[in-house]
Design an enzyme around this catalytic site. Structure first.
Site, PDB file in Angstrom:
ATOM      1  N   CYS A 158       4.270 -13.253   2.042  1.00  0.00           N
ATOM      2  CA  CYS A 158       3.508 -13.632   2.695  1.00  0.00           C
ATOM      3  C   CYS A 158       3.142 -14.616   3.304  1.00  0.00           C
ATOM      4  O   CYS A 158       3.393 -15.802   2.459  1.00  0.00           O
ATOM      5  CB  CYS A 158       2.534 -12.960   2.098  1.00  0.00           C
ATOM      6  SG  CYS A 158       0.848 -13.162   2.788  1.00  0.00           S
ATOM      7  N   LEU A 159       3.756 -14.654   4.436  1.00  0.00           N
ATOM      8  CA  LEU A 159       3.126 -16.000   5.559  1.00  0.00           C
ATOM      9  C   LEU A 159       1.328 -16.325   4.270  1.00  0.00           C
ATOM     10  O   LEU A 159       1.942 -17.903   4.361  1.00  0.00           O
ATOM     11  CB  LEU A 159       2.895 -16.156   7.161  1.00  0.00           C
ATOM     12  CG  LEU A 159       3.890 -15.677   7.594  1.00  0.00           C
ATOM     13  CD1 LEU A 159       3.315 -14.896   9.064  1.00  0.00           C
ATOM     14  CD2 LEU A 159       5.490 -16.549   7.253  1.00  0.00           C
ATOM     15  N   GLN A 187      -5.131 -14.459   8.922  1.00  0.00           N
ATOM     16  CA  GLN A 187      -4.671 -15.406   8.511  1.00  0.00           C
ATOM     17  C   GLN A 187      -4.352 -16.271   8.989  1.00  0.00           C
ATOM     18  O   GLN A 187      -4.076 -17.853   8.801  1.00  0.00           O
ATOM     19  CB  GLN A 187      -3.646 -15.213   7.887  1.00  0.00           C
ATOM     20  CG  GLN A 187      -2.503 -13.490   7.141  1.00  0.00           C
ATOM     21  CD  GLN A 187      -1.692 -12.506   6.581  1.00  0.00           C
ATOM     22  OE1 GLN A 187      -1.096 -12.158   7.897  1.00  0.00           O
ATOM     23  NE2 GLN A 187      -0.460 -13.609   6.308  1.00  0.00           N
ATOM     24  N   HIS A 228      -4.486  -7.248   3.616  1.00  0.00           N
ATOM     25  CA  HIS A 228      -5.319  -8.384   4.232  1.00  0.00           C
ATOM     26  C   HIS A 228      -6.596  -8.052   4.839  1.00  0.00           C
ATOM     27  O   HIS A 228      -7.874  -8.787   4.795  1.00  0.00           O
ATOM     28  CB  HIS A 228      -4.407  -9.106   5.598  1.00  0.00           C
ATOM     29  CG  HIS A 228      -3.056  -9.527   4.932  1.00  0.00           C
ATOM     30  ND1 HIS A 228      -3.458 -10.702   3.787  1.00  0.00           N
ATOM     31  CD2 HIS A 228      -2.001  -9.696   4.846  1.00  0.00           C
ATOM     32  CE1 HIS A 228      -2.669 -11.687   3.689  1.00  0.00           C
ATOM     33  NE2 HIS A 228      -1.156 -10.829   4.007  1.00  0.00           N
ATOM     34  N   GLY A 255       5.104  -9.965  10.698  1.00  0.00           N
ATOM     35  CA  GLY A 255       3.159  -9.625  10.514  1.00  0.00           C
ATOM     36  C   GLY A 255       2.330 -10.715  10.515  1.00  0.00           C
ATOM     37  O   GLY A 255       2.782 -11.155   9.840  1.00  0.00           O
ATOM     38  N   HIS A 271       1.625  -3.713   4.213  1.00  0.00           N
ATOM     39  CA  HIS A 271       0.950  -5.064   3.825  1.00  0.00           C
ATOM     40  C   HIS A 271      -0.149  -5.547   4.244  1.00  0.00           C
ATOM     41  O   HIS A 271      -1.212  -5.999   3.879  1.00  0.00           O
ATOM     42  CB  HIS A 271       2.286  -5.778   3.448  1.00  0.00           C
ATOM     43  CG  HIS A 271       1.900  -7.647   3.657  1.00  0.00           C
ATOM     44  ND1 HIS A 271       3.097  -7.995   2.209  1.00  0.00           N
ATOM     45  CD2 HIS A 271       1.269  -8.262   4.096  1.00  0.00           C
ATOM     46  CE1 HIS A 271       2.469  -9.340   2.586  1.00  0.00           C
ATOM     47  NE2 HIS A 271       1.503  -9.550   3.176  1.00  0.00           N
ATOM     48  N   GLU A 272       0.232  -5.228   5.648  1.00  0.00           N
ATOM     49  CA  GLU A 272      -1.178  -6.535   7.185  1.00  0.00           C
ATOM     50  C   GLU A 272      -2.382  -5.293   6.418  1.00  0.00           C
ATOM     51  O   GLU A 272      -3.888  -6.010   6.568  1.00  0.00           O
ATOM     52  CB  GLU A 272      -0.560  -5.602   7.936  1.00  0.00           C
ATOM     53  CG  GLU A 272       0.524  -6.486   8.679  1.00  0.00           C
ATOM     54  CD  GLU A 272       1.160  -8.194   8.319  1.00  0.00           C
ATOM     55  OE1 GLU A 272      -0.552  -8.897   8.177  1.00  0.00           O
ATOM     56  OE2 GLU A 272       1.927  -8.624   7.376  1.00  0.00           O
TER      57      GLU A 272
HETATM   58  O1  GNR Z   1       6.659 -12.106   7.654  1.00  0.00           O
HETATM   59  C1  GNR Z   1       6.873 -11.280   6.748  1.00  0.00           C
HETATM   60  N1  GNR Z   1       7.996 -10.674   5.981  1.00  0.00           N
HETATM   61  C2  GNR Z   1       7.059  -9.533   4.963  1.00  0.00           C
HETATM   62  C3  GNR Z   1       7.860  -9.082   3.952  1.00  0.00           C
HETATM   63  C4  GNR Z   1       8.383  -8.179   3.222  1.00  0.00           C
HETATM   64  C5  GNR Z   1       7.274  -7.461   3.424  1.00  0.00           C
HETATM   65  C6  GNR Z   1       6.336  -7.545   4.394  1.00  0.00           C
HETATM   66  C7  GNR Z   1       6.222  -8.732   4.452  1.00  0.00           C
HETATM   67  S1  GNR Z   1       4.780  -9.202   5.657  1.00  0.00           S
HETATM   68  C8  GNR Z   1       5.064 -11.033   5.876  1.00  0.00           C
HETATM   69  C9  GNR Z   1       4.359 -11.573   6.926  1.00  0.00           C
HETATM   70  C10 GNR Z   1       2.645 -11.777   6.572  1.00  0.00           C
HETATM   71  O2  GNR Z   1       2.387 -12.064   5.255  1.00  0.00           O
HETATM   72  N2  GNR Z   1       1.963 -11.099   6.894  1.00  0.00           N
HETATM   73  O3  GNR Z   1       0.876 -10.495   6.142  1.00  0.00           O
HETATM   74 NI    NI Z   2       0.829 -11.170   4.421  1.00  0.00          NI
END
Ligand code: GNR
Ligand code: NI
Length: 172
Positions: free
Chosen positions: A94-95, A51, A140, A46, A136-137
C-alpha cells in the site's frame, strides 16, 4: 494535472470513512486526474482519494503491465454487489504503508457498481488482481488498511517501524 502528497501510516486521516460524491463534476474530475498522475508517479496500481487527504468515495486504478498501454480506471461511489465465496491470496502493498508487504486472502471475484469518469453508472465483474485491488481500495473508503488483517503483533511492529521512519524524515 498535479502530483499530490500521499499520506502514510500512522495518520488518523487514513482511518476516516469517506463520503459519497453528489455528482461527478469538474472538481471531481480534476481530483481523479491528479490522483492518477500521483499513482503513476508512485508506481502504484490503485489509489483512493483519502490517500491524498480527500475523504470522498473516489478510486483510480491501472493494473496494466505495459507502460505504453495505459488503462486508467475511475470509480466513484463504488458498491460491491457480489463477492465470490472462493478466496484468493495476493501479496499486497500500500502506498500509505510504504515498503511493507503481506499475503492477504480476499474473495477471488466480485461485482462492483459505480459511476465512471463521466458520471455514468457502470457494473464491472472483476477477478484476479483487479478484484483484489478494487477490494483493497474500497477498504480505504472505510478507513481500513491491509495491515488490519494481520495479527496485532505484526501490525504494531509495522506501525512502529513507520513512525520511527517519520520521526527521522524531513517530511512530517
Ligand atoms: O500499488 C499497489 N499495489 C497493490 C498490490 C496488491 C494489492 C493491492 C495493491 S494497491 C497498491 C496501491 C495502494 O496503496 N492503493 O491503495
Ligand atoms: Ni492502499
Amino acid at each position: 494535472m498535479a502530483i499530490r502528497n500521499i499520506i502514510t501510516e500512522p495518520n488518523k486521516l487514513l482511518r476516516q470513512i469517506s463520503k459519497p460524491v453528489n455528482s461527478v463534476g469538474k472538481e471531481e474530475q480534476r481530483l481523479m486526474d491528479d490522483m492518477l498522475e500521483t499513482m503513476y508517479d508512485a508506481n502504484g496500481i490503485g489509489l483512493a482519494a483519502i490517500q491524498v487527504g480527500i475523504p470522498k468515495r473516489i478510486i483510480v486504478m491501472d493494473i496494466s503491465k505495459d507502460e505504453s498501454k495505459k488503462e486508467p480506471r475511475y470509480f466513484v461511489n463504488p458498491v460491491i454487489k457480489n463477492k465470490d465465496p472462493e478466496k484468493a491470496t495476493y501479496e499486497e502493498g500500500c502506498l500509505s504503508v510504504p515498503n511493507q508487504f503481506a499475503e492477504i486472502d480476499r474473495p477471488s471475484k466480485c461485482e462492483v457498481e459505480y459511476l465512471d469518469y463521466d458520471g455514468e453508472k457502470k457494473l464491472l465483474k472483476a477477478d484476479g488482481l483487479l478484484a483484489t485491488c478494487i477490494q483493497h481500495e474500497m477498504d480505504h473508503l472505510e478507513g481500513i488498511l491491509f495491515i488490519d488483517y494481520l495479527s496485532k503483533l505484526k501490525r504494531s511492529m509495522i506501525i512502529k517501524k513507520l513512525s520511527k521512519l517519520k520521526s527521522t524524515s524531513v517530511e512530517a
